[in-house]
Design an enzyme around this catalytic site. Structure first.
Site, PDB file in Angstrom:
ATOM      1  N   THR A  60      14.931  -4.353   6.316  1.00 52.09           N
ATOM      2  CA  THR A  60      16.161  -4.086   5.027  1.00 52.09           C
ATOM      3  C   THR A  60      16.792  -5.791   4.635  1.00 52.09           C
ATOM      4  OG1 THR A  60      16.241  -2.224   5.460  1.00 52.09           O
ATOM      5  CG2 THR A  60      17.610  -2.946   3.314  1.00 52.09           C
ATOM      6  N   GLY A  99      13.488  -5.735  11.636  1.00 55.31           N
ATOM      7  CA  GLY A  99      14.527  -6.013  10.864  1.00 55.31           C
ATOM      8  C   GLY A  99      15.446  -5.407  12.010  1.00 55.31           C
ATOM      9  N   ASP A 100      16.625  -5.845  12.248  1.00 53.44           N
ATOM     10  CA  ASP A 100      17.996  -6.190  13.170  1.00 53.44           C
ATOM     11  C   ASP A 100      18.071  -5.001  13.882  1.00 53.44           C
ATOM     12  OD1 ASP A 100      18.808  -9.101  11.857  1.00 53.44           O
ATOM     13  OD2 ASP A 100      20.084  -7.968  10.130  1.00 53.44           O
TER      14      ASP A 100
END
Length: 301
Positions: free
Chosen positions: A93, A55-56
């Protein structure tokens, strides 16, 4: 790489699709900041690309691994001009940075994109701390309510994208809008009253799909800065749909401007409780300076 279960499903396809053309070296993160060290080592060894799988947060660490002591990392072979590219297989997410490029959380689609190997230069944002230490970001840096909401949301990742709404609602508890001093592009200080949140976008999305800086472009050479003033908890609820679809710039008490650098301080007080984050990672408190590094990284797109 982050996420063992997803990784185990992904690797066989990754190897079958790219293994005949590339030497693939897999490195697993074992804790916070480990991806930074992995990335620096790979660049020093002359890797053609570092692919962030996750994710990020994972991407954020990998980007910070491209730099050391305020400068880009270079290969040990000083006689060869070599640029390591950055790639992304989004599995997180929010995966907010991927949304700017309309990339889905689809690892097979991402691997096909990486296999094509098309590259373009993208900008990187820099946050300077109180002791002038540098921190790098690709997506969005933000201040005050939204940063506090991100800090709270990190405790609720098990709820998926709903964690960002939970974080925002909890952050409003005890929240007070604050007067901030802002200096854009080394100009004069200006005072913005009752600031709820200030967002500095190199890309468009944060908070699990909220299009907070809708005109940001990571190859434009500057940031889009969006300032929300005098928002109450019910404003957040009533205008949430506008924040997510990027039509909030026409809303009362929302300001948008372009900047290649911006400094932010509190007008009065110690700054010690005004949160700052970038790419969803908590960085501390004001004051801070932000500036852009144009065309700083080769991105596989």
């Amino acid at each position: 790489m982050a996420g063992q279960e997803k990784r185990e499903k992904l690797l066989p396809y990754l190897r079958s699709r790219l293994g005949s053309d590339c030497n693939i070296f897999e490195s697993l993160t074992s804790g916070p900041c480990h991806a930074i060290d992995i990335t620096r080592e790979a660049i020093c060894e002359g890797a053609d690309a570092v692919i962030a799988v996750g994710g990020d947060g994972t991407l954020h660490e990998v980007v910070n691994g491209f730099f050391w002591g305020g400068k880009p990392i270079c290969s040990h072979d000083s006689e060869v001009i070599h640029t390591t590219a950055l790639g992304l297989i989004p599995l997180g997410t929010g995966s907010d940075f991927a949304r700017t490029f309309r990339w889905k959380n689809d690892p097979h689609e991402a691997i096909e994109r990486i296999a094509k190997g098309l590259r373009s230069r993208i900008d990187v944002g820099v946050v300077l701390g109180r002791r002038d230490e540098s921190h790098y970001f690709l997506n969005v840096a933000d201040i005050h309510l939204s940063a506090k909401a991100g800090y709270v949301a990190s405790r609720y990742k098990r709820f998926g994208n709903l964690c960002y709404v939970i974080g925002a609602l909890q952050a409003f508890w005890g929240h007070q809008n604050r007067d901030l001093k802002i200096k854009v592009n080394n100009g004069e200080w200006e005072v913005y009253t009752k600031v709820t949140a200030l967002c500095i976008g190199n890309a468009k999305f944060f908070g699990g799909g909220m299009k907070i800086t809708p005109n940001a472009d990571p190859s434009s050479g500057d940031f889009e800065v969006v300032i929300l003033q005098d928002f109450r908890w019910y404003d957040f609820i009533l205008k949430l749909h506008k924040l997510y679809n990027g039509t909030h710039l026409s809303v009362k008490n929302v300001i948008s401007k372009r900047a290649s650098s911006i400094e932010v301080e509190e007008v009065e007080g110690s700054n010690n409780n005004i949160y700052v984050q970038s790419d969803g990672e908590f960085l501390g408190f004001l004051p801070r300076k932000f500036f852009i590094l144009p065309a700083a990284i080769d991105m596989i797109q």
